[in-house]
Design a protein around this motif. Structure first.
Motif, PDB file in Angstrom:
ATOM      1  N   ARG A   1     -12.758   5.308   1.279  1.00 14.36           N
ATOM      2  CA  ARG A   1     -11.786   6.336   1.225  1.00 14.36           C
ATOM      3  C   ARG A   1     -10.643   5.662   0.664  1.00 14.36           C
ATOM      4  NH1 ARG A   1     -11.556  10.348   5.412  1.00 14.36           N
ATOM      5  NH2 ARG A   1      -9.745  10.477   4.651  1.00 14.36           N
ATOM      6  N   PRO A   2     -10.658   5.671  -0.640  1.00 12.75           N
ATOM      7  CA  PRO A   2      -9.520   5.035  -1.756  1.00 12.75           C
ATOM      8  C   PRO A   2      -8.275   5.804  -1.298  1.00 12.75           C
ATOM      9  CG  PRO A   2     -11.001   6.167  -2.944  1.00 12.75           C
ATOM     10  CD  PRO A   2     -11.749   6.218  -1.556  1.00 12.75           C
ATOM     11  N   ASP A   3      -8.195   7.059  -1.260  1.00 10.34           N
ATOM     12  CA  ASP A   3      -6.872   7.784  -0.865  1.00 10.34           C
ATOM     13  C   ASP A   3      -6.323   7.220   0.418  1.00 10.34           C
ATOM     14  OD1 ASP A   3      -9.021   8.903   0.656  1.00 10.34           O
ATOM     15  OD2 ASP A   3      -8.365  10.868   0.871  1.00 10.34           O
ATOM     16  N   SER A   4      -7.145   7.145   1.466  1.00 12.07           N
ATOM     17  CA  SER A   4      -6.352   6.654   2.838  1.00 12.07           C
ATOM     18  C   SER A   4      -5.918   5.286   2.595  1.00 12.07           C
ATOM     19  CB  SER A   4      -7.313   6.489   3.653  1.00 12.07           C
ATOM     20  OG  SER A   4      -7.900   7.795   4.015  1.00 12.07           O
TER      21      SER A   4
ATOM     22  N   ASP B   1       0.882   2.494  -0.034  1.00 13.16           N
ATOM     23  CA  ASP B   1       2.125   2.847  -0.366  1.00 13.16           C
ATOM     24  C   ASP B   1       3.174   2.873   0.804  1.00 13.16           C
ATOM     25  OD1 ASP B   1       1.597   3.803  -2.702  1.00 13.16           O
ATOM     26  OD2 ASP B   1       0.999   5.885  -2.123  1.00 13.16           O
ATOM     27  N   SER B   2       2.643   2.951   2.094  1.00  5.40           N
ATOM     28  CA  SER B   2       3.533   2.858   3.359  1.00  5.40           C
ATOM     29  C   SER B   2       4.086   1.197   3.406  1.00  5.40           C
ATOM     30  CB  SER B   2       2.722   3.147   4.604  1.00  5.40           C
ATOM     31  OG  SER B   2       3.350   2.823   5.730  1.00  5.40           O
ATOM     32  N   LEU B   3       3.112   0.353   3.113  1.00  2.00           N
ATOM     33  CA  LEU B   3       3.324  -1.230   2.882  1.00  2.00           C
ATOM     34  C   LEU B   3       4.241  -1.633   2.023  1.00  2.00           C
ATOM     35  CD1 LEU B   3       2.700  -4.105   4.201  1.00  2.00           C
ATOM     36  CD2 LEU B   3       0.634  -3.932   2.650  1.00  2.00           C
ATOM     37  N   GLY B   4       4.398  -0.707   0.985  1.00  2.48           N
ATOM     38  CA  GLY B   4       4.920  -0.804  -0.239  1.00  2.48           C
ATOM     39  C   GLY B   4       6.660  -0.780  -0.047  1.00  2.48           C
ATOM     40  N   GLN B   5       6.897  -0.091   1.180  1.00  2.00           N
ATOM     41  CA  GLN B   5       8.168   0.053   1.491  1.00  2.00           C
ATOM     42  C   GLN B   5       9.195  -1.274   1.782  1.00  2.00           C
ATOM     43  OE1 GLN B   5       8.232   2.905   4.621  1.00  2.00           O
ATOM     44  NE2 GLN B   5       7.606   4.563   3.327  1.00  2.00           N
ATOM     45  N   HIS B   6       8.155  -2.227   2.095  1.00  2.00           N
ATOM     46  CA  HIS B   6       8.757  -3.761   2.581  1.00  2.00           C
ATOM     47  C   HIS B   6       8.361  -4.698   1.455  1.00  2.00           C
ATOM     48  CE1 HIS B   6       8.873  -1.864   6.454  1.00  2.00           C
ATOM     49  NE2 HIS B   6       7.562  -1.322   6.289  1.00  2.00           N
ATOM     50  N   GLU B   7       8.002  -4.077   0.318  1.00  2.00           N
ATOM     51  CA  GLU B   7       7.696  -5.100  -0.747  1.00  2.00           C
ATOM     52  C   GLU B   7       8.786  -6.237  -1.172  1.00  2.00           C
ATOM     53  OE1 GLU B   7       5.932  -5.322  -5.382  1.00  2.00           O
ATOM     54  OE2 GLU B   7       6.341  -3.417  -4.617  1.00  2.00           O
ATOM     55  N   SER B   8      10.087  -5.638  -0.944  1.00  2.00           N
ATOM     56  CA  SER B   8      11.198  -6.749  -1.315  1.00  2.00           C
ATOM     57  C   SER B   8      11.152  -8.016  -0.093  1.00  2.00           C
ATOM     58  CB  SER B   8      12.510  -6.077  -0.857  1.00  2.00           C
ATOM     59  OG  SER B   8      12.644  -5.657   0.206  1.00  2.00           O
ATOM     60  N   GLU B   9      10.431  -7.742   0.817  1.00  2.00           N
ATOM     61  CA  GLU B   9      10.412  -8.974   1.993  1.00  2.00           C
ATOM     62  C   GLU B   9       9.000  -9.826   1.762  1.00  2.00           C
ATOM     63  OE1 GLU B   9      10.234  -6.988   5.957  1.00  2.00           O
ATOM     64  OE2 GLU B   9      11.489  -5.377   5.257  1.00  2.00           O
ATOM     65  N   PHE B  10       8.092  -9.650   0.909  1.00  2.00           N
ATOM     66  CA  PHE B  10       7.072 -10.267   0.456  1.00  2.00           C
ATOM     67  C   PHE B  10       7.113 -11.380  -0.245  1.00  2.00           C
ATOM     68  CE2 PHE B  10       4.507  -5.910   0.032  1.00  2.00           C
ATOM     69  CZ  PHE B  10       4.613  -5.495   1.352  1.00  2.00           C
ATOM     70  N   GLY B  11       6.419 -12.370   0.115  1.00  2.00           N
ATOM     71  CA  GLY B  11       6.516 -13.784  -0.813  1.00  2.00           C
ATOM     72  C   GLY B  11       5.684 -13.485  -2.040  1.00  2.00           C
ATOM     73  N   LYS B  12       5.929 -14.092  -3.044  1.00  2.00           N
ATOM     74  CA  LYS B  12       4.998 -13.796  -4.398  1.00  2.00           C
ATOM     75  C   LYS B  12       3.574 -13.841  -4.149  1.00  2.00           C
ATOM     76  CE  LYS B  12       4.748 -14.928  -9.169  1.00  2.00           C
ATOM     77  NZ  LYS B  12       5.101 -15.444 -10.336  1.00  2.00           N
ATOM     78  N   GLY B  13       2.874 -14.801  -3.515  1.00  2.00           N
ATOM     79  CA  GLY B  13       1.255 -14.391  -3.423  1.00  2.00           C
ATOM     80  C   GLY B  13       1.041 -13.177  -2.646  1.00  2.00           C
ATOM     81  N   PHE B  14       1.620 -12.940  -1.552  1.00  2.00           N
ATOM     82  CA  PHE B  14       1.359 -11.579  -0.869  1.00  2.00           C
ATOM     83  C   PHE B  14       1.792 -10.288  -1.621  1.00  2.00           C
ATOM     84  CE2 PHE B  14       1.883  -8.172   1.983  1.00  2.00           C
ATOM     85  CZ  PHE B  14       0.870  -8.315   2.907  1.00  2.00           C
ATOM     86  N   ARG B  15       2.910 -10.540  -2.444  1.00  2.00           N
ATOM     87  CA  ARG B  15       3.088  -9.469  -3.157  1.00  2.00           C
ATOM     88  C   ARG B  15       2.299  -8.997  -4.396  1.00  2.00           C
ATOM     89  NH1 ARG B  15       7.556 -11.336  -5.724  1.00  2.00           N
ATOM     90  NH2 ARG B  15       8.693 -10.869  -3.889  1.00  2.00           N
TER      91      ARG B  15
ATOM     92  N   ARG C   1      -3.220  -2.309  -4.537  1.00  2.00           N
ATOM     93  CA  ARG C   1      -2.710  -1.028  -5.024  1.00  2.00           C
ATOM     94  C   ARG C   1      -3.134  -0.599  -6.188  1.00  2.00           C
ATOM     95  NH1 ARG C   1       1.145   2.072  -7.299  1.00  2.00           N
ATOM     96  NH2 ARG C   1       1.950   4.030  -5.852  1.00  2.00           N
ATOM     97  N   LEU C   2      -3.371  -1.496  -7.449  1.00  2.00           N
ATOM     98  CA  LEU C   2      -3.623  -1.035  -8.631  1.00  2.00           C
ATOM     99  C   LEU C   2      -5.432  -0.516  -8.345  1.00  2.00           C
ATOM    100  CD1 LEU C   2      -2.474  -3.418 -11.093  1.00  2.00           C
ATOM    101  CD2 LEU C   2      -1.964  -1.282 -11.125  1.00  2.00           C
ATOM    102  N   ASN C   3      -6.005  -1.172  -7.684  1.00  2.00           N
ATOM    103  CA  ASN C   3      -7.414  -1.034  -7.359  1.00  2.00           C
ATOM    104  C   ASN C   3      -7.614   0.391  -6.673  1.00  2.00           C
ATOM    105  OD1 ASN C   3     -10.105  -1.423  -7.246  1.00  2.00           O
ATOM    106  ND2 ASN C   3     -10.132  -2.627  -5.464  1.00  2.00           N
ATOM    107  N   ALA C   4      -6.966   0.732  -5.635  1.00  2.00           N
ATOM    108  CA  ALA C   4      -6.652   2.000  -5.172  1.00  2.00           C
ATOM    109  C   ALA C   4      -6.477   2.961  -6.152  1.00  2.00           C
ATOM    110  CB  ALA C   4      -5.823   1.989  -3.889  1.00  2.00           C
ATOM    111  N   LEU C   5      -5.223   2.847  -6.858  1.00  2.00           N
ATOM    112  CA  LEU C   5      -4.972   3.799  -7.769  1.00  2.00           C
ATOM    113  C   LEU C   5      -6.282   4.153  -8.800  1.00  2.00           C
ATOM    114  CD1 LEU C   5      -1.505   2.721  -9.002  1.00  2.00           C
ATOM    115  CD2 LEU C   5      -2.002   4.942  -7.595  1.00  2.00           C
ATOM    116  N   ASN C   6      -6.870   3.036  -9.077  1.00  2.00           N
ATOM    117  CA  ASN C   6      -8.036   3.092 -10.167  1.00  2.00           C
ATOM    118  C   ASN C   6      -9.212   3.928  -9.402  1.00  2.00           C
ATOM    119  OD1 ASN C   6      -9.738   2.630 -12.524  1.00  2.00           O
ATOM    120  ND2 ASN C   6     -10.723   1.278 -10.775  1.00  2.00           N
ATOM    121  N   LYS C   7      -9.324   3.865  -8.235  1.00  2.00           N
ATOM    122  CA  LYS C   7     -10.510   4.331  -7.479  1.00  2.00           C
ATOM    123  C   LYS C   7     -10.318   5.824  -7.143  1.00  2.00           C
ATOM    124  CE  LYS C   7     -12.397   0.319  -5.327  1.00  2.00           C
ATOM    125  NZ  LYS C   7     -13.989   0.589  -5.674  1.00  2.00           N
ATOM    126  N   VAL C   8      -8.987   6.297  -7.171  1.00  2.00           N
ATOM    127  CA  VAL C   8      -8.493   7.568  -7.164  1.00  2.00           C
ATOM    128  C   VAL C   8      -8.435   8.364  -8.494  1.00  2.00           C
ATOM    129  CG1 VAL C   8      -7.457   7.627  -4.810  1.00  2.00           C
ATOM    130  CG2 VAL C   8      -6.103   7.429  -6.815  1.00  2.00           C
TER     131      VAL C   8
END
Length: 179
Positions: free
Chosen positions: A25-28, A34-48, A55-62
């Motif tokens: 279910r790549p759309d899911s 995308d919901s998680l991306g709202q918090h991207e400014s809080e991520f450390g570099k590795g997690f980001r 996210r790129l993989n999901a975009l590719n799969k859809v």
């Protein structure tokens, strides 16, 4: 501080959920990311960077057209030094897809070759299904260029790894393309 740690666990949990449904279910998965991306400014570099990779993989799969190679290049550069062989393979594969979407077949082929070279086929956790997709993309480029012998060679590699990765549909699709 305790709240920050619990939020971090929540982010990791969301990323794991997205990864779990990515193939079926790549759309899911994309909606979760995308919901998680709202918090991207809080991520450390590795997690980001892991977030961006998936996210790129999901975009590719859809089947989203990559508008730029910049983010994929940044992700591939990061995982070249910091990732597991499977993450490196995926990062270079996605960079190849970005170049392919921009009509840069030679750069795409180089990225796909880099992806295949990163792979550790002796590892127990080798992502054979992804490796089959890498070879399948190379076969497709050779087909489009009219280089049918090379297309057959890489198509056979794709079939081999699709069977190892238990991706029957991909293996059968490659058989069809050989015909």
């Amino acid at each position: 501080m305790l709240t920050a740690c619990s939020e971090r666990r929540e982010y990791v949990s969301m990323l794991e959920r997205a990864k779990a449904v990515m193939n079926d279910r790549p759309d899911s998965a994309l909606a979760v990311l995308d919901s998680l991306g709202q918090h991207e400014s809080e991520f450390g570099k590795g997690f980001r960077m892991r977030y961006r990779l998936h996210r790129l993989n999901a975009l590719n799969k859809v089947d989203t057209l990559f508008r730029s190679t910049d983010e994929a290049k940044e992700v591939a550069d990061y995982f070249d030094d910091h990732g597991t062989p499977n993450e490196q393979m995926l990062a270079y594969y996605l960079l190849g897809r970005a170049y392919y979407d921009h009509g840069e077949a030679p750069m795409a082929l180089q990225c796909y070759q880099d992806a295949a070279d990163c792979t550790d086929t002796t590892a127990a956790d080798c992502n054979y299904a992804q490796l089959a997709r890498v070879y399948g993309q190379m076969a497709q480029i050779f087909y489009e260029q009219g280089l049918y012998r090379q297309q057959l060679v890489y198509g056979q590699q794709s079939v081999k790894y699709a069977w190892k990765g238990k991706d029957t549909l991909l293996a059968l699709g490659n058989y069809e393309q050989e015909g």
